[in-house]
Design an enzyme around this catalytic site. Structure first.
Site, PDB file in Angstrom:
ATOM      1  CG  HIS A 140      -0.184   0.256   2.513  1.00  0.00           C
ATOM      2  ND1 HIS A 140       0.123   1.519   2.972  1.00  0.00           N
ATOM      3  CD2 HIS A 140       0.339  -0.602   3.412  1.00  0.00           C
ATOM      4  CE1 HIS A 140       0.792   1.420   4.113  1.00  0.00           C
ATOM      5  NE2 HIS A 140       0.942   0.140   4.410  1.00  0.00           N
ATOM      6  CB  CYS A 141       1.184   4.290  -1.638  1.00  0.00           C
ATOM      7  SG  CYS A 141      -0.292   4.538  -2.667  1.00  0.00           S
ATOM      8  CD1 TRP A 142      -1.728  10.272   1.093  1.00  0.00           C
ATOM      9  CD2 TRP A 142      -1.655   9.309   3.094  1.00  0.00           C
ATOM     10  NE1 TRP A 142      -2.503  11.022   1.949  1.00  0.00           N
ATOM     11  CE2 TRP A 142      -2.470  10.462   3.183  1.00  0.00           C
ATOM     12  CE3 TRP A 142      -1.461   8.531   4.235  1.00  0.00           C
ATOM     13  CZ2 TRP A 142      -3.091  10.846   4.366  1.00  0.00           C
ATOM     14  CZ3 TRP A 142      -2.085   8.921   5.419  1.00  0.00           C
ATOM     15  CH2 TRP A 142      -2.881  10.056   5.471  1.00  0.00           C
ATOM     16  N   GLY A 173      -2.899   5.086  -4.523  1.00  0.00           N
ATOM     17  CA  GLY A 173      -2.802   5.682  -5.852  1.00  0.00           C
ATOM     18  C   GLY A 173      -1.604   5.201  -6.639  1.00  0.00           C
ATOM     19  CE1 TYR A 211      -0.553   3.940   8.608  1.00  0.00           C
ATOM     20  CE2 TYR A 211      -0.568   6.286   8.101  1.00  0.00           C
ATOM     21  CZ  TYR A 211      -0.422   5.261   9.012  1.00  0.00           C
ATOM     22  OH  TYR A 211      -0.131   5.553  10.326  1.00  0.00           O
TER      23      TYR A 211
END
Length: 358
Positions: free
Chosen positions: A91-93, A96, A120
């Site tokens: 995952h990222c923030w 995206g 996240y």
């Protein structure tokens, strides 16, 4: 193969968990168990962000690929070493471009990849709501030196649900609490760790929590959880002063005189100048039982004040001469005869005591 999952399915899915945000983002807070696997360094992330603001999305994407492209082969090798033949979650923030880019690279390398819808940011929203979930609670109380932490561990060994806030905070909660502990987590990470544990508890069974103030070192107990703790009944360990001093010497006697003196200096204003100097002189002479006996005058007053502030049932339980394991057995025998509840309007204070023969 790549698929995107909602948070609950993502957390329950198998596979190594990779956080592709920058190292600074990861250090601020991350999903417990995640491994930092950054697409960009902190400096590279800043460059891409500046480019986005000044030149727009297309230019930022082009710069991002220029910075990250040479790393792609290494990403596949590193992910394989972490995941073996198993799947990868990442995952990222926000769920995206960063997670999509890494997922594409690892997928091209033959790895099975799952991404988190919303990233996240979605996890953090969830983590902030979890401490409000109600659970039956027993608060494990007792004055400083009664061995509460060891008893909490004994309860965990017996299969009880335990939330060890001091272990999560890397701090024992007093001015001496940081001695021998690793650096404290950020408050965000403290909240994340609590959320995952709290969500995993069976809501039909009680959770044991040591009595704590709102702050444990630099970490703050989430307010919704603290309100539940503040309304819960207290099972209070009671030991003779001599045993308490033995426990304190065992727990803290191995630290240097300088460390013990510095911890004492931190409570000078509350202990008083004269008592502080007396305690320091005793520490410097390594007369530890006498020094700790003097320090307990402050800690006992603080504990007593906190008890009088809370209008909750309190059950003093005599544990003189008992090991942590024996204390755990005694607590369980007593607790099973009572309901562990959280009440908006708790009953009046109860001083029912359980003696060794009781």
């Amino acid at each position: 193969m790549t698929q995107a999952l909602a948070l609950s399915d993502f957390l329950a899915a198998p596979g190594v968990l990779l956080d592709v945000r920058s190292p600074a983002e990861f250090a601020q807070g991350h999903i417990p168990g995640a491994i930092s696997f950054p697409l960009f360094t902190d400096d590279e992330r800043a460059q891409v962000g500046t480019c986005y603001k000044q030149q727009g999305r297309d230019a930022a994407v082009e710069l991002g690929f220029a910075l990250a492209g040479p790393k792609f082969a290494g990403f596949i090798t590193q992910a394989r070493s972490l995941a073996g033949n198993g799947p990868v979650r990442l995952h990222c923030w926000r769920g995206g471009m960063r997670s999509e880019a890494v997922a594409w690279v690892l997928g091209m390398g033959g790895l099975s990849v799952t991404t988190l819808v919303g990233g996240y940011k979605t996890f953090r929203r969830w983590a902030l709501t979890v401490p409000a979930w109600t659970r039956p609670i027993w608060i494990l109380g007792g004055m400083t030196g009664t061995g509460k932490t060891a008893v909490l561990h004994a309860l965990a060994e017996r299969g009880e649900q335990v939330l060890d806030l001091e272990a999560i905070a890397h701090h024992r909660g007093s001015s001496f609490g940081m001695l021998g502990q690793p650096p404290q987590p950020t408050n965000e990470q403290f909240e994340n760790e609590i959320a995952v544990r709290w969500a995993g508890f069976d809501p039909t069974r009680p959770v044991w929590i040591e009595a704590e103030s709102k702050r444990i070192g630099l970490c703050r107990v989430p307010e919704p959880l603290f309100r539940q703790m503040d309304r819960a009944a207290v099972l209070e360990l009671v030991r003779p002063q001599a045993e308490r001093l033995e426990i304190l010497v065992r727990d803290y006697g191995g630290f240097s005189t300088d460390d013990l003196v510095a911890a004492t200096e931190r409570i000078r204003k509350r202990l008083g100048g004269l008592r502080t100097q007396e305690a320091i002189a005793l520490l410097q002479a390594r007369r530890l039982p006498e020094a700790f006996d003097l320090l307990l005058t402050y800690y006992d007053k603080t504990y007593t004040y906190d008890l009088t502030r809370r209008s909750v049932p309190r059950y003093p339980i005599e544990v003189a001469g008992l090991s942590a394991a024996e204390c755990g057995d005694r607590l369980l025998a007593f607790a099973r005869a009572l309901p562990a509840t959280v009440s908006e309007d708790p009953p009046a204070l109860c001083d029912l005591a359980l003696t060794p023969d009781g």
